[in-house]
Design a protein around this motif. Structure first.
Motif, PDB file in Angstrom:
ATOM      1  N   LEU A  57      -3.574  14.106  62.283  1.00 42.27           N
ATOM      2  CA  LEU A  57      -4.200  14.095  63.604  1.00 42.27           C
ATOM      3  C   LEU A  57      -3.604  12.998  64.486  1.00 42.27           C
ATOM      4  O   LEU A  57      -3.459  13.180  65.707  1.00 42.27           O
ATOM      5  CB  LEU A  57      -5.714  13.887  63.467  1.00 42.27           C
ATOM      6  CG  LEU A  57      -6.505  15.053  62.854  1.00 42.27           C
ATOM      7  CD1 LEU A  57      -7.961  14.666  62.672  1.00 42.27           C
ATOM      8  CD2 LEU A  57      -6.397  16.297  63.744  1.00 42.27           C
ATOM      9  N   THR A  58      -3.257  11.869  63.881  1.00 48.38           N
ATOM     10  CA  THR A  58      -2.643  10.779  64.644  1.00 48.38           C
ATOM     11  C   THR A  58      -1.261  11.176  65.146  1.00 48.38           C
ATOM     12  O   THR A  58      -0.865  10.809  66.268  1.00 48.38           O
ATOM     13  CB  THR A  58      -2.562   9.509  63.784  1.00 48.38           C
ATOM     14  OG1 THR A  58      -3.878   9.150  63.333  1.00 48.38           O
ATOM     15  CG2 THR A  58      -1.967   8.354  64.566  1.00 48.38           C
ATOM     16  N   GLU A  64       0.794  14.148  71.921  1.00 47.43           N
ATOM     17  CA  GLU A  64       0.056  14.427  73.159  1.00 47.43           C
ATOM     18  C   GLU A  64       0.250  13.309  74.170  1.00 47.43           C
ATOM     19  O   GLU A  64       0.381  13.555  75.377  1.00 47.43           O
ATOM     20  CB  GLU A  64      -1.427  14.600  72.821  1.00 47.43           C
ATOM     21  CG  GLU A  64      -2.300  15.004  74.004  1.00 47.43           C
ATOM     22  CD  GLU A  64      -2.794  13.807  74.802  1.00 47.43           C
ATOM     23  OE1 GLU A  64      -3.127  13.987  75.984  1.00 47.43           O
ATOM     24  OE2 GLU A  64      -2.810  12.684  74.230  1.00 47.43           O
ATOM     25  N   LEU A  65       0.285  12.047  73.692  1.00 44.18           N
ATOM     26  CA  LEU A  65       0.540  10.932  74.588  1.00 44.18           C
ATOM     27  C   LEU A  65       1.934  11.036  75.210  1.00 44.18           C
ATOM     28  O   LEU A  65       2.106  10.771  76.412  1.00 44.18           O
ATOM     29  CB  LEU A  65       0.401   9.613  73.820  1.00 44.18           C
ATOM     30  CG  LEU A  65       0.764   8.340  74.585  1.00 44.18           C
ATOM     31  CD1 LEU A  65      -0.192   8.134  75.748  1.00 44.18           C
ATOM     32  CD2 LEU A  65       0.740   7.133  73.645  1.00 44.18           C
ATOM     33  N   ALA A  70       8.825  14.466  74.342  1.00 42.41           N
ATOM     34  CA  ALA A  70       7.687  13.599  74.028  1.00 42.41           C
ATOM     35  C   ALA A  70       7.843  12.891  72.693  1.00 42.41           C
ATOM     36  O   ALA A  70       7.138  11.906  72.424  1.00 42.41           O
ATOM     37  CB  ALA A  70       6.393  14.421  74.016  1.00 42.41           C
ATOM     38  N   LEU A  71       8.756  13.383  71.849  1.00 41.39           N
ATOM     39  CA  LEU A  71       8.884  12.813  70.506  1.00 41.39           C
ATOM     40  C   LEU A  71       9.314  11.345  70.495  1.00 41.39           C
ATOM     41  O   LEU A  71       8.802  10.577  69.667  1.00 41.39           O
ATOM     42  CB  LEU A  71       9.862  13.661  69.686  1.00 41.39           C
ATOM     43  CG  LEU A  71       9.364  15.064  69.325  1.00 41.39           C
ATOM     44  CD1 LEU A  71      10.428  15.809  68.507  1.00 41.39           C
ATOM     45  CD2 LEU A  71       8.057  15.000  68.554  1.00 41.39           C
ATOM     46  N   PRO A  72      10.250  10.902  71.347  1.00 46.38           N
ATOM     47  CA  PRO A  72      10.611   9.473  71.297  1.00 46.38           C
ATOM     48  C   PRO A  72       9.410   8.545  71.493  1.00 46.38           C
ATOM     49  O   PRO A  72       9.279   7.533  70.795  1.00 46.38           O
ATOM     50  CB  PRO A  72      11.628   9.335  72.428  1.00 46.38           C
ATOM     51  CG  PRO A  72      12.243  10.686  72.540  1.00 46.38           C
ATOM     52  CD  PRO A  72      11.114  11.634  72.287  1.00 46.38           C
ATOM     53  N   LEU A  79      -4.249   6.144  73.715  1.00 53.11           N
ATOM     54  CA  LEU A  79      -3.240   5.222  73.195  1.00 53.11           C
ATOM     55  C   LEU A  79      -2.390   5.833  72.096  1.00 53.11           C
ATOM     56  O   LEU A  79      -1.455   5.197  71.616  1.00 53.11           O
ATOM     57  CB  LEU A  79      -3.924   3.963  72.655  1.00 53.11           C
ATOM     58  CG  LEU A  79      -4.704   3.118  73.650  1.00 53.11           C
ATOM     59  CD1 LEU A  79      -5.421   1.986  72.930  1.00 53.11           C
ATOM     60  CD2 LEU A  79      -3.791   2.574  74.733  1.00 53.11           C
ATOM     61  N   GLY A  80      -2.702   7.031  71.690  1.00 53.57           N
ATOM     62  CA  GLY A  80      -2.039   7.623  70.530  1.00 53.57           C
ATOM     63  C   GLY A  80      -2.796   7.368  69.258  1.00 53.57           C
ATOM     64  O   GLY A  80      -2.922   8.237  68.394  1.00 53.57           O
ATOM     65  N   SER A  81      -3.351   6.164  69.125  1.00 55.24           N
ATOM     66  CA  SER A  81      -4.139   5.801  67.947  1.00 55.24           C
ATOM     67  C   SER A  81      -4.905   4.523  68.252  1.00 55.24           C
ATOM     68  O   SER A  81      -4.504   3.715  69.109  1.00 55.24           O
ATOM     69  CB  SER A  81      -3.236   5.603  66.731  1.00 55.24           C
ATOM     70  OG  SER A  81      -3.972   5.123  65.623  1.00 55.24           O
TER      71      SER A  81
END
Length: 555
Positions: A258-259, A265-266, A304-306, A344-346
């Motif tokens: 999920l993280t 998503e961020l 978005a991956l980087p 924040l992504g996490s």
């Protein structure tokens, strides 16, 4: 109101008249609980009843009542003794207790009496059947207590004039399953503690953990300096943290997946100026109800991956820092339970200690190592991203973000203003490199985890450096600032709820929970907390206008 002035161990002769077995037995009974009724003082005690005939409980509760006279407290009438193991037993119990053994002084002896259950109905039972069963269940399922024989052996072999002179014993542990030895220290506390630990292994083997803690409710400090100390004894199976279960591994894996999703998503959200208008309108306009085709987001996943890799890298660096600091101290850590967050992504990860920490210095070192490692990587990405943002050669890689973003942190906003300049910052949107976002999110995550509250890294560091009492004061202040939105801005409420649900309890004490962590560790923790406050305090509109952080008048 009658009062039972003393409670002591006394012999009890009981005869159970139950077919087909009649057996007299004699044993000592331990007082567990005391209640006071009008004209009656009762205690609940435990006696082993043979598992014969209709007696189906090996450990049965017995309620004993002593009648007292309000006008003459020295005259005691022995009441009924009742077997409370269940309604199936209908036997009578006759008690015979010599007056000299009971320890009561009276001018006239009162003969013992015999009664059925109904004889106590007028007085009201000292304990209901549910309460009696609850006592039995707690004792059966509760933690195993220290063996009294071992306590006597430890007092004879470990404590004495050269180490620690024991004057009193009290329950120790969350449920009173251990023993706390109070007394007078006879030497340097660290030397005495090391000697006692070695002798404990020699006397009892690898069976117990010995803790050195501050003496509770001490009225004066130790004559040698520092607080007075006591020594707590707990079984290893009670005090040692349990192993990680299979379900915990499964939950940790699901949270990590999920993280990853929240980090991607961020990365997609950071490209808001490139996303299709219907996607942006759906997520920003509350009046839009119909969801657009989410397949429109797929082309933006690769770009978005980087950013997602940057956020995940910060999280992994944080955990590696903890493990590298714990390994030399032979402290075991659990697997990290990452907490996903779409902003924040996490929110970081929950990492538990799977070993009892040896001392407070170790607690500080391990607690600071994670946020320090994560902050180093985050600030590196943040600084490099700012430099790339002002480089014309990387203009094609920049993304437009609202200038209000830089008002979320006083410290990071000032650094951005100093690097990018007034002209770039004093606008509605600011072109920045994605590394700036990754570094910004990483530093914010480290700052949140270094807040001095509960079982967060900051809470552990404060507890190790300044003690548990200091953590209480820091914690109340932190909760207040989060509730008022002074720290963290819009993230203060979700973060505060997360801490209250998952991380509110302080860390358990170390084996040596008395020796202080040292001056330089205290100073390092204080500096870290100061930087945390500067990172999480948002910039108000008036101050932002004066500092040139964002175009406030444009909104």
């Amino acid at each position: 109101m009658g009062t039972l002035t003393s409670c002591s161990f006394m012999p009890l002769n009981s005869e159970f008249r139950s077919n087909p077995v009649r057996r007299a037995f004699r044993e000592r009974i331990q007082c567990h609980k005391l209640t006071r009724l009008r004209g009656t003082s009762c205690f609940f005690s435990r006696a082993r009843v043979p598992k014969w005939g209709k007696f189906k409980h090996a450990n049965s509760g017995i309620r004993m009542c002593f009648g007292t006279n309000d006008s003459d407290s020295d005259k005691d009438n022995v009441g009924a003794v009742e077997e409370s193991g269940g309604d199936e037993s209908k036997s009578n119990v006759t008690t015979t207790m010599p007056e000299e053994e009971r320890g009561f002084s009276s001018e006239k002896s009162t003969p013992p009496s015999t009664s059925h259950r109904s004889s106590l109905s007028s007085l009201g039972p000292a304990y209901s059947t549910f309460q009696v069963d609850s006592f039995k269940l707690i004792e059966l399922l509760g933690p195993e207590k220290v063996d009294p024989a071992d306590v006597k052996l430890i007092k004879d072999k470990l404590f004495g004039y050269s180490t620690f002179w024991v004057t009193k014993e009290e329950p120790f542990g969350d449920l009173g399953e251990g023993i706390l030895f109070l007394g007078n220290l006879r030497g340097n506390r660290e030397d005495v503690f090391a000697k006692l630990q070695n002798q404990l292994v020699e006397v009892t083997g690898d069976k117990y953990n010995l803790f050195m803690v501050e003496e509770p409710n001490s009225e004066s400090p130790d004559p040698r300096g520092g607080p007075r100390v006591s020594f707590g004894l707990l079984r290893k199976e009670v005090s040692d943290p349990g192993p990680t279960t299979l379900w915990q591994y499964v939950i940790a894996l699901l949270l990590f997946l999920l993280t990853i999703g929240s980090s991607v998503e961020l990365g997609i959200a950071s490209q808001i100026n490139r996303l299709p208008p219907e996607i942006v309108k759906y997520f920003t306009d509350p009046d839009v109800v119909e969801a657009p085709d989410m397949e429109l987001l797929f082309p933006f996943v690769d770009s978005a991956l980087p950013l997602a890799y940057g956020v995940l890298g910060v999280l992994l660096f944080h955990e590696v820092g903890h493990f590298l600091a714990a390994f030399p101290k032979q402290v075991k850590l659990s697997i990290p339970f990452f907490i996903p967050n779409i902003t924040l992504g996490s929110f970081g990860a929950i990492t538990q200690f799977k070993s009892i920490l040896p001392d407070r210095s170790t607690k500080v070192d391990i607690s600071l190592a994670g946020p320090f490692a994560g902050a180093v990587l985050s600030f590196s990405m943040f600084a490099v991203g700012l430099l790339l943002s002002s480089n014309p050669d990387t203009a094609g890689d920049l993304v437009q973000v609202p200038s209000l973003l830089f008002q979320g942190s006083l410290l990071l906003g000032l650094i951005s203003r100093a690097t990018l300049g007034y002209a770039a910052m004093h606008a509605a949107t600011v072109p920045i490199h994605p590394l700036v976002i990754a570094g910004w999110c990483g530093l914010t995550i480290q700052a949140f985890n270094m807040l001095p509250v509960g079982c967060l890294d900051g809470g552990r560091a404060i507890q190790g450096a300044y003690g548990k009492n200091a953590l209480v004061g820091f914690g109340l202040t932190t909760y207040t600032l989060l509730g008022l939105g002074v720290l963290g801005g819009p993230l203060s409420l979700p973060w505060g709820l997360y801490v209250l649900i998952c991380q509110r309890a302080p860390e358990k004490p170390c084996l040596n929970d008395v020796t202080e962590a040292g001056t330089w560790r205290k100073a390092l923790v204080a500096v870290a907390i100061f930087l945390v406050v500067l990172t999480l305090v948002p910039v108000g509109d008036e101050l932002a206008e004066e500092l040139g952080i964002g175009l406030v008048t444009a909104f």
